[in-house]
Scaffold this motif. Structure first.
Motif, PDB file in Angstrom:
ATOM      1  N   ILE A 182      25.525  77.054  15.481  1.00  0.00           N
ATOM      2  CA  ILE A 182      25.951  75.678  15.787  1.00  0.00           C
ATOM      3  C   ILE A 182      25.120  74.672  15.011  1.00  0.00           C
ATOM      4  N   MET A 183      23.798  74.903  14.989  1.00  0.00           N
ATOM      5  CA  MET A 183      22.913  73.994  14.265  1.00  0.00           C
ATOM      6  C   MET A 183      23.213  74.004  12.769  1.00  0.00           C
ATOM      7  N   GLN A 184      23.501  75.192  12.218  1.00  0.00           N
ATOM      8  CA  GLN A 184      23.850  75.270  10.804  1.00  0.00           C
ATOM      9  C   GLN A 184      25.169  74.545  10.519  1.00  0.00           C
ATOM     10  N   ASP A 185      26.135  74.697  11.446  1.00  0.00           N
ATOM     11  CA  ASP A 185      27.419  74.016  11.280  1.00  0.00           C
ATOM     12  C   ASP A 185      27.244  72.501  11.351  1.00  0.00           C
ATOM     13  N   GLN A 186      26.399  72.057  12.280  1.00  0.00           N
ATOM     14  CA  GLN A 186      26.126  70.628  12.378  1.00  0.00           C
ATOM     15  C   GLN A 186      25.460  70.097  11.111  1.00  0.00           C
ATOM     16  N   ALA A 187      24.524  70.894  10.571  1.00  0.00           N
ATOM     17  CA  ALA A 187      23.849  70.485   9.334  1.00  0.00           C
ATOM     18  C   ALA A 187      24.844  70.398   8.182  1.00  0.00           C
ATOM     19  N   ARG A 188      25.781  71.370   8.132  1.00  0.00           N
ATOM     20  CA  ARG A 188      26.807  71.343   7.071  1.00  0.00           C
ATOM     21  C   ARG A 188      27.685  70.109   7.195  1.00  0.00           C
ATOM     22  N   LYS A 189      28.102  69.815   8.439  1.00  0.00           N
ATOM     23  CA  LYS A 189      28.943  68.636   8.654  1.00  0.00           C
ATOM     24  C   LYS A 189      28.204  67.352   8.286  1.00  0.00           C
ATOM     25  N   GLU A 190      26.905  67.306   8.612  1.00  0.00           N
ATOM     26  CA  GLU A 190      26.117  66.127   8.266  1.00  0.00           C
ATOM     27  C   GLU A 190      26.028  65.962   6.751  1.00  0.00           C
ATOM     28  N   ARG A 191      25.852  67.092   6.032  1.00  0.00           N
ATOM     29  CA  ARG A 191      25.809  67.024   4.567  1.00  0.00           C
ATOM     30  C   ARG A 191      27.140  66.529   4.009  1.00  0.00           C
ATOM     31  N   GLU A 192      28.246  67.062   4.559  1.00  0.00           N
ATOM     32  CA  GLU A 192      29.560  66.634   4.094  1.00  0.00           C
ATOM     33  C   GLU A 192      29.786  65.158   4.384  1.00  0.00           C
ATOM     34  N   TYR A 193      29.344  64.723   5.574  1.00  0.00           N
ATOM     35  CA  TYR A 193      29.487  63.306   5.935  1.00  0.00           C
ATOM     36  C   TYR A 193      28.689  62.424   4.983  1.00  0.00           C
ATOM     37  N   LEU A 194      27.431  62.837   4.702  1.00  0.00           N
ATOM     38  CA  LEU A 194      26.596  62.040   3.804  1.00  0.00           C
ATOM     39  C   LEU A 194      27.167  62.008   2.395  1.00  0.00           C
ATOM     40  N   GLU A 195      27.702  63.158   1.940  1.00  0.00           N
ATOM     41  CA  GLU A 195      28.311  63.188   0.611  1.00  0.00           C
ATOM     42  C   GLU A 195      29.542  62.286   0.550  1.00  0.00           C
ATOM     43  N   GLY A 196      30.383  62.350   1.632  1.00  0.00           N
ATOM     44  CA  GLY A 196      31.565  61.493   1.676  1.00  0.00           C
ATOM     45  C   GLY A 196      31.196  60.025   1.744  1.00  0.00           C
ATOM     46  N   PHE A 197      30.189  59.730   2.563  1.00  0.00           N
ATOM     47  CA  PHE A 197      29.743  58.339   2.689  1.00  0.00           C
ATOM     48  C   PHE A 197      29.204  57.820   1.364  1.00  0.00           C
ATOM     49  N   SER A 198      28.441  58.675   0.674  1.00  0.00           N
ATOM     50  CA  SER A 198      27.887  58.269  -0.621  1.00  0.00           C
ATOM     51  C   SER A 198      29.002  58.013  -1.631  1.00  0.00           C
ATOM     52  N   LYS A 199      30.042  58.854  -1.599  1.00  0.00           N
ATOM     53  CA  LYS A 199      31.168  58.672  -2.517  1.00  0.00           C
ATOM     54  C   LYS A 199      31.896  57.360  -2.226  1.00  0.00           C
ATOM     55  N   ILE A 200      32.170  57.111  -0.927  1.00  0.00           N
ATOM     56  CA  ILE A 200      32.849  55.867  -0.549  1.00  0.00           C
ATOM     57  C   ILE A 200      32.002  54.654  -0.919  1.00  0.00           C
ATOM     58  N   ASN A 201      30.683  54.774  -0.696  1.00  0.00           N
ATOM     59  CA  ASN A 201      29.785  53.659  -1.012  1.00  0.00           C
ATOM     60  C   ASN A 201      29.802  53.359  -2.508  1.00  0.00           C
ATOM     61  N   ASN A 202      29.835  54.417  -3.327  1.00  0.00           N
ATOM     62  CA  ASN A 202      29.902  54.226  -4.777  1.00  0.00           C
ATOM     63  C   ASN A 202      31.221  53.570  -5.180  1.00  0.00           C
ATOM     64  N   GLU A 203      32.321  54.013  -4.539  1.00  0.00           N
ATOM     65  CA  GLU A 203      33.619  53.418  -4.845  1.00  0.00           C
ATOM     66  C   GLU A 203      33.646  51.946  -4.455  1.00  0.00           C
ATOM     67  N   LEU A 204      33.060  51.633  -3.274  1.00  0.00           N
ATOM     68  CA  LEU A 204      33.008  50.229  -2.846  1.00  0.00           C
ATOM     69  C   LEU A 204      32.170  49.387  -3.794  1.00  0.00           C
ATOM     70  N   ALA A 205      31.058  49.959  -4.273  1.00  0.00           N
ATOM     71  CA  ALA A 205      30.214  49.227  -5.224  1.00  0.00           C
ATOM     72  C   ALA A 205      30.976  48.951  -6.515  1.00  0.00           C
ATOM     73  N   ASN A 206      31.733  49.960  -6.990  1.00  0.00           N
ATOM     74  CA  ASN A 206      32.537  49.767  -8.207  1.00  0.00           C
ATOM     75  C   ASN A 206      33.604  48.705  -7.988  1.00  0.00           C
ATOM     76  N   MET A 207      34.257  48.742  -6.809  1.00  0.00           N
ATOM     77  CA  MET A 207      35.272  47.742  -6.501  1.00  0.00           C
ATOM     78  C   MET A 207      34.666  46.348  -6.417  1.00  0.00           C
ATOM     79  N   GLN A 208      33.468  46.258  -5.819  1.00  0.00           N
ATOM     80  CA  GLN A 208      32.795  44.962  -5.712  1.00  0.00           C
ATOM     81  C   GLN A 208      32.477  44.395  -7.087  1.00  0.00           C
ATOM     82  N   ARG A 209      32.001  45.266  -7.973  1.00  0.00           N
ATOM     83  CA  ARG A 209      31.729  44.811  -9.346  1.00  0.00           C
ATOM     84  C   ARG A 209      32.993  44.342 -10.034  1.00  0.00           C
TER      85      ARG A 209
END
Length: 410
Positions: free
Chosen positions: A137-164
């Protein structure tokens, strides 16, 4: 360290209910016999600091079925002066009860659990299975957290590009808008002089050739005069609008008696109203209203409101101009008996080139910029433009100016 316990290597295993009452001492290799008693509360052998923590341990076991690596302090009932003994405790939910296993360290607890394998293979296997499930369970939670952070980072980069990109487009739009306003100002300025000449000459000819030309020719001259006057009004409005849009609304303030200014503007517009069979009544308060305003801009506001009232008022009607003083404001109202404005079209009045379905009483055209301009002028003075209308009954257009603060010497 004086713990007050006859410490041995190994550990203990307890079977407790969910409230912490010890049901069975399954194994005890670490504290003296009788220290942990069946029927007693497990929390009673913990120091004050660890009692709340122990209850949190039971809550986690009930919630997750297993809890690992909790550190709790055991105290000896023999002496209040002895130091507590720190134990590392694992726990799991087993058939509705709680199994606790404790030892002096994580390594000794692991060795103790191995020893229990030979004592109670089923219980140990259950504990290991629960531990393995918790790790998964802890490993699955860690995987989900990594996926969430990767997705958030991607969205944040897209928003930064859109803002520019948006910032870049805004800069381009501002540049184009400035160029448009500049071109509009230049074009309007170059048009004003020849239109002034056309209107002046055509007006002279209309007045001078009343009996010298045919009716058809006179109609043509009047058309030239009316068209040039409309175009000159449009050019003047465009110039004013361009200046306002570029932020160049200049106010040359001076002390002015607002009552006298209103009265003077009414007298200037009265002959035009009378030519169309319209009476203008002026109801002013007696006292002088000294205000610090741009006199020409306030006259422009008045001329626009009176001009619109005359344009839309039928012959035989009257226009009332009145002043009011209310809650720190001076109000000037122009009340007509024209056709009024449909409620659903009120929102277009103060939009550039906004038109309503209401027709002028004499088929005269407006530029669609006058009310926009005078609204900006009133707001530039710290005031406002207001309108109320009832379709078929007439309209009231008003503008306000703030009263001077006498206490500050204004």
């Amino acid at each position: 360290m004086n713990t007050g316990f006859p410490i041995q290597r190994g550990g203990f295993t307890l079977l407790c209910d969910l409230d912490g009452r010890v049901k069975t001492v399954m194994s005890n290799q670490i504290v003296s016999e009788g220290f942990i008693q069946e029927g007693a509360s497990f929390f009673a052998i913990l120091d004050r600091e660890s009692q709340n923590k122990g209850k949190e341990l039971f809550a986690e076991i009930e919630r997750n079925q297993v809890a690992l690596g909790w550190e709790l302090n055991l105290i000896s009932a023999a002496s209040k002066q002895t130091d507590p003994m720190l134990l590392v405790i694992n726990g799991m939910l087993y058939e509705g009860d709680v199994v606790l296993m404790g030892s002096l360290s994580a390594s000794e607890l692991a060795a103790y659990e191995e020893e229990l394998t030979r004592i109670n293979h089923e219980l140990t296997n259950t504990l290991r299975a629960r531990i393995k499930e918790q790790v998964v369970i802890m490993q699955d939670q860690a995987r989900k957290e990594r996926e969430y952070l990767e997705g958030f980072s991607k969205i944040n980069n897209e928003l930064a590009n859109m803002q520019r990109e948006i910032t870049k487009k805004n800069i381009q739009l501002r540049k184009l808008n400035d160029e448009k306003d500049s071109l509009l100002g230049i074009a309007s300025h170059d048009l004003r002089n020849p239109l002034n000449a056309i209107m002046g000459f055509s007006e002279f000819l209309v007045e001078d050739l009343q009996n010298a030309i045919s009716e058809e020719q006179m109609d043509l001259l009047k058309t030239i005069y009316d068209s040039s006057r409309y175009m000159l009004g449009l050019v003047n409005d465009l110039l004013d609008y361009a200046k306002i849009e570029m932020g160049h609304l200049e106010l040359h303030r001076e002390q002015t008696d607002l009552q006298k200014l209103v009265e003077r503007t009414v007298s200037i517009n009265r002959p035009l109203a009378e030519r169309h069979g319209i009476l203008i009544e002026c109801h002013l308060l007696g006292a002088s209203w000294m205000v610090d305003v741009d006199r020409i801009k306030i006259e422009q506001i008045m001329n626009n409101l009176l001009g619109n009232a005359i344009r839309y008022s039928p012959s035989g009607s009257k226009i009332k101009v009145q002043t009011e003083e209310n809650s720190g404001w001076y109000w000037v109202r122009v009340i007509d008996e024209g056709p009024g404005i449909p409620e659903e079209e009120m929102g277009t009045l103060f939009k550039p080139f906004g038109k309503t379905s209401v027709k002028s009483a004499r088929s005269e055209k407006g530029t669609g910029l006058g009310l926009v301009i005078v609204k900006k002028m009133a707001e530039g003075h710290g005031g406002a433009i207001a309108v109320s209308s009832k379709f078929g009954k007439g309209s009231t257009f008003s503008f306000s100016l703030p009263k001077p603060d006498r206490e500050n010497g204004d």
